[in-house]
Scaffold this active site. Sequence first.
Site, short mmCIF file in Angstrom:
data_model
loop_
_atom_site.label_atom_id
_atom_site.label_comp_id
_atom_site.label_asym_id
_atom_site.label_seq_id
_atom_site.Cartn_x
_atom_site.Cartn_y
_atom_site.Cartn_z
N SER A 142 0.86 -1.20 0.00
CA SER A 142 0.00 0.00 0.00
C SER A 142 0.89 1.24 0.00
O SER A 142 2.04 1.19 0.47
CB SER A 142 -0.86 0.01 1.27
OG SER A 142 -1.54 1.25 1.39
N TYR A 155 -1.45 -1.17 10.33
CA TYR A 155 -1.58 -1.43 8.88
C TYR A 155 -0.36 -0.85 8.14
O TYR A 155 0.27 -1.52 7.33
CB TYR A 155 -2.87 -0.79 8.38
CG TYR A 155 -3.19 -0.98 6.91
CD1 TYR A 155 -3.95 -2.06 6.48
CD2 TYR A 155 -2.77 -0.05 5.96
CE1 TYR A 155 -4.27 -2.23 5.14
CE2 TYR A 155 -3.08 -0.21 4.61
CZ TYR A 155 -3.83 -1.29 4.21
OH TYR A 155 -4.15 -1.45 2.87
P1 NAD Z 1 -11.71 -6.09 -0.08
O1 NAD Z 1 -12.24 -6.06 1.31
O2 NAD Z 1 -12.62 -5.76 -1.21
O3 NAD Z 1 -11.08 -7.53 -0.39
C1 NAD Z 1 -10.26 -8.19 0.54
C2 NAD Z 1 -10.51 -9.69 0.41
O4 NAD Z 1 -9.60 -10.37 1.29
C3 NAD Z 1 -11.93 -10.10 0.85
O5 NAD Z 1 -12.53 -10.92 -0.13
C4 NAD Z 1 -11.71 -10.85 2.15
O6 NAD Z 1 -12.67 -11.88 2.37
C5 NAD Z 1 -10.32 -11.42 1.92
N1 NAD Z 1 -9.65 -11.81 3.17
C6 NAD Z 1 -9.55 -11.08 4.32
N2 NAD Z 1 -8.90 -11.81 5.24
C7 NAD Z 1 -8.57 -12.99 4.66
C8 NAD Z 1 -7.88 -14.13 5.10
N3 NAD Z 1 -7.41 -14.23 6.35
N4 NAD Z 1 -7.71 -15.16 4.24
C9 NAD Z 1 -8.20 -15.09 2.98
N5 NAD Z 1 -8.87 -14.04 2.51
C10 NAD Z 1 -9.05 -13.00 3.34
O7 NAD Z 1 -10.45 -5.11 -0.06
P2 NAD Z 1 -9.38 -4.68 -1.19
O8 NAD Z 1 -9.30 -3.21 -1.11
O9 NAD Z 1 -9.63 -5.34 -2.47
O10 NAD Z 1 -8.05 -5.25 -0.52
C11 NAD Z 1 -7.12 -6.07 -1.21
C12 NAD Z 1 -5.71 -5.68 -0.77
O11 NAD Z 1 -5.44 -4.36 -1.20
C13 NAD Z 1 -5.47 -5.70 0.73
O12 NAD Z 1 -4.22 -6.30 1.00
C14 NAD Z 1 -5.45 -4.23 1.09
O13 NAD Z 1 -4.70 -3.98 2.25
C15 NAD Z 1 -4.81 -3.65 -0.15
N6 NAD Z 1 -5.00 -2.22 -0.38
C16 NAD Z 1 -6.24 -1.70 -0.58
C17 NAD Z 1 -6.38 -0.33 -0.81
C18 NAD Z 1 -7.71 0.32 -1.06
O14 NAD Z 1 -7.79 1.57 -1.05
N7 NAD Z 1 -8.78 -0.45 -1.29
C19 NAD Z 1 -5.24 0.50 -0.83
C20 NAD Z 1 -3.99 -0.06 -0.62
C21 NAD Z 1 -3.88 -1.43 -0.41
#
Ligand code: NAD
Length: 289
Positions: A142, A155
Site C-alpha cells: 500500500s 496497517y
Molecule cells: P476487499 O475487502 O474488497 O477484499 C479483501 C478480500 O480479502 C476479501 O474478499 C476478504 O474476504 C479477503 N480476506 C480477508 N482476510 C482474509 C484471510 N485471512 N484469508 C483469505 N482471505 C481474506 O479489499 P481490497 O481493497 O480489495 O483489498 C485487497 C488488498 O489491497 C489488501 O491487501 C489491502 O490492504 C490492499 N490495499 C487496498 C487499498 C484500497 O484503497 N482499497 C489500498 C492499498 C492497499
Amino acid sequence: MSGRLQGKVAVVTGGASGIGAGTVRRFVSEGARVVLADLDAQRGELLARELGDAVRFQPTDVSLEPDVARLIDVAVAQFGRIDCLFNNAGLGGVSGSIDQTDLGEAYQRTIGVLLTGPILGMKYAAPVMRAQGSGSIISTASVAGTAGGMGPHVYSALKAAVINLTRSVALELAPFRVRVNAICPGGIATHIFAPGFARAGLPEGANADVPELMRPALARMQPIPRAGEPEDIAAMAVFLASDEASFVSGQALVVDGALTAGRPRDPERGTMVAQAYQEAARRSAGKPD
Ligand code: NAD
C-alpha cells in the site's frame, strides 16, 4: 482477449472481492487459469462459477499455514504449475491512536493476514517456482507502507514490512528467475472501507455499495481526480505476472493517481514554492498576508 497470460496459472488470495476479484477477472480475460482463494466462500464460489472452468475456488485463511500449504498443493494438482502467486488478501485491521492500540486478538489477526499471509504464500510457492525455473510473486502492499498518514498505524507498519519482505525474498529467488514484487495501491474503491462505516456510526457496509459510497471522497484524495479502481491494480498485476516484466524484481510499484508524488499544486496559487515566493514578496513589500 489479448492473451498476455495465455497458458499461465495464477493463485490469487483475497480473490472474492475488490482488487482480488478485479484481478481474477482480468487474469482470466488474458488467458490465465486461476485458483481463487478467500475466506469468503459465498462470494468466492459465486465468482468462480461465473468465470467457468478457468477458475477454481479454494477456501483459505491466509494466516493459517495448513490452509496456505493446501492452497499451493491444490493449484499444482489442478493445473500442474504456478506461474503467479498474488498475495492480496487484506483488511484494515486494528486502528485508532497509538495509545489506544489494542494488542489483543484483533492485533494478532491483523499481523496474521497482512504479514504472515504473504510470508506463507512465498514460503509454499517458492519451491514450486524454483523447480520450474520461473514465476512471479506479487504482494499487495500500500502507499501506507511508503509514508505515514495514509492508514492505521499497524496497517502502515505491516505494509512497509511487506515491501521490505519483497526486496529480501526477491534477492534469494532471483538466481532461479523467480521474481518478487509488491504493488502499492492508493485509494481504491472496494469493500475494505466497510468497517469504517460502522466506526463512523453508519450501518456496516456489508449490504451497502461501499465502493460506490466511497468513490466521490476517494476522487478528491489525489491529483488524478477519480477514485482508483480494482482494474487499475489488476493492470499492474497483469504486467508483473507477464513475461514483459521478466527483468523486474524486488520492486514496490506505486499505482496511486500521483497521491505520493508530492504536495498537490494549488490551481490558483501554483506550487508550494511559488506560494512561499508570493508570501515573501508580499512581506518584503510590507503588505499583510
Ligand atoms: P476487499 O475487502 O474488497 O477484499 C479483501 C478480500 O480479502 C476479501 O474478499 C476478504 O474476504 C479477503 N480476506 C480477508 N482476510 C482474509 C484471510 N485471512 N484469508 C483469505 N482471505 C481474506 O479489499 P481490497 O481493497 O480489495 O483489498 C485487497 C488488498 O489491497 C489488501 O491487501 C489491502 O490492504 C490492499 N490495499 C487496498 C487499498 C484500497 O484503497 N482499497 C489500498 C492499498 C492497499
